[in-house]
Design a protein around this motif. Sequence first.
Motif, PDB file in Angstrom:
ATOM      1  N   VAL A  72     -19.484 -19.137   8.978  1.00  0.00           N
ATOM      2  CA  VAL A  72     -20.422 -19.102  10.113  1.00  0.00           C
ATOM      3  C   VAL A  72     -20.128 -17.832  10.902  1.00  0.00           C
ATOM      4  CG1 VAL A  72     -21.176 -20.251  12.226  1.00  0.00           C
ATOM      5  CG2 VAL A  72     -20.498 -21.621  10.242  1.00  0.00           C
ATOM      6  N   ASP A  73     -21.119 -16.969  11.028  1.00  0.00           N
ATOM      7  CA  ASP A  73     -20.963 -15.697  11.737  1.00  0.00           C
ATOM      8  C   ASP A  73     -19.756 -14.909  11.225  1.00  0.00           C
ATOM      9  OD1 ASP A  73     -23.195 -16.189  13.346  1.00  0.00           O
ATOM     10  OD2 ASP A  73     -21.992 -17.309  14.809  1.00  0.00           O
TER      11      ASP A  73
ATOM     12  N   PHE B 197     -15.616 -28.477   8.436  1.00  0.00           N
ATOM     13  CA  PHE B 197     -16.134 -29.637   9.165  1.00  0.00           C
ATOM     14  C   PHE B 197     -15.973 -30.872   8.296  1.00  0.00           C
ATOM     15  CE2 PHE B 197     -19.704 -27.776   6.944  1.00  0.00           C
ATOM     16  CZ  PHE B 197     -20.454 -28.844   6.475  1.00  0.00           C
ATOM     17  N   ARG B 198     -15.734 -31.992   8.945  1.00  0.00           N
ATOM     18  CA  ARG B 198     -15.479 -33.258   8.249  1.00  0.00           C
ATOM     19  C   ARG B 198     -16.748 -34.102   8.234  1.00  0.00           C
ATOM     20  NH1 ARG B 198     -10.013 -36.069   8.927  1.00  0.00           N
ATOM     21  NH2 ARG B 198      -9.721 -34.610   7.212  1.00  0.00           N
ATOM     22  N   CYS B 199     -16.996 -34.719   7.093  1.00  0.00           N
ATOM     23  CA  CYS B 199     -18.125 -35.636   6.943  1.00  0.00           C
ATOM     24  C   CYS B 199     -17.604 -37.018   6.570  1.00  0.00           C
ATOM     25  CB  CYS B 199     -19.076 -35.146   5.860  1.00  0.00           C
ATOM     26  SG  CYS B 199     -19.915 -33.630   6.312  1.00  0.00           S
ATOM     27  N   GLU B 200     -18.091 -38.024   7.281  1.00  0.00           N
ATOM     28  CA  GLU B 200     -17.711 -39.396   7.020  1.00  0.00           C
ATOM     29  C   GLU B 200     -18.803 -40.087   6.212  1.00  0.00           C
ATOM     30  OE1 GLU B 200     -18.210 -38.216  10.198  1.00  0.00           O
ATOM     31  OE2 GLU B 200     -16.142 -37.664  10.619  1.00  0.00           O
TER      32      GLU B 200
ATOM     33  N   ASN C 137     -27.407 -20.072  -2.573  1.00  0.00           N
ATOM     34  CA  ASN C 137     -26.399 -19.014  -2.449  1.00  0.00           C
ATOM     35  C   ASN C 137     -25.444 -19.176  -1.272  1.00  0.00           C
ATOM     36  OD1 ASN C 137     -27.263 -17.532  -4.784  1.00  0.00           O
ATOM     37  ND2 ASN C 137     -29.067 -17.000  -3.583  1.00  0.00           N
ATOM     38  N   SER C 138     -25.347 -20.367  -0.711  1.00  0.00           N
ATOM     39  CA  SER C 138     -24.395 -20.574   0.387  1.00  0.00           C
ATOM     40  C   SER C 138     -22.981 -20.712  -0.178  1.00  0.00           C
ATOM     41  CB  SER C 138     -24.768 -21.808   1.209  1.00  0.00           C
ATOM     42  OG  SER C 138     -24.796 -22.964   0.403  1.00  0.00           O
ATOM     43  N   LEU C 139     -22.054 -19.996   0.439  1.00  0.00           N
ATOM     44  CA  LEU C 139     -20.655 -20.043   0.039  1.00  0.00           C
ATOM     45  C   LEU C 139     -20.063 -21.319   0.615  1.00  0.00           C
ATOM     46  CD1 LEU C 139     -18.699 -18.211  -1.512  1.00  0.00           C
ATOM     47  CD2 LEU C 139     -18.072 -17.178   0.675  1.00  0.00           C
TER      48      LEU C 139
END
Length: 173
Positions: free
Chosen positions: A82-83, A89-92, A102-104
């Motif tokens: 990001v920037d 970040f955590r996902c429950e 193409n997102s890393l």
Amino acid sequence: MSVTFENIPASEGVRKVAPGEGERFDVAGAHLTWKVKGEDSGYAFSICEQTLGPGEGVPLHSHPSPEVFYILAGQIDFFRIVDGKEDWFRCETGSAVILPPNSLHALYNRSYEPGRVLGISTQLHQTFFDAVAKADRNEAFSALPFAAAMARVAEIGLRHNVYFAPYEVKDRR
């Protein structure tokens, strides 16, 4: 059959994939079960369930296929940029992560409990996994040290526009 159904253009083939069913394969720490392959969806999408034990994950990579992860169980940590800066970040359970083309990204289970995610992507992304599974059948990745197995996966990835970054993010917080 009623006249209504005779006049609706439709095909047969509706089927159920029950819990525990699907095409399974394990490679380089990834435990995947295909629930829907491209040929099942008219080549529109593919869906796989992935189990991540504590400490397991997917290294930093990108690909041209968009992807969505839905967390079925546990807590999964995702890495992104990001920037120009690293961000975890955590996902429950019940969370969804949307990855544009193409997102890393990377994902790891950094908790002490198993986690499960449902990955939804295109059939083109599935071709990478199919090539990895085929290579594994020819020469098992499990017989190789992890670094050598990942080198083989990365080499296959290049042929399928999946790029693994030579950057370790697993232990960075």
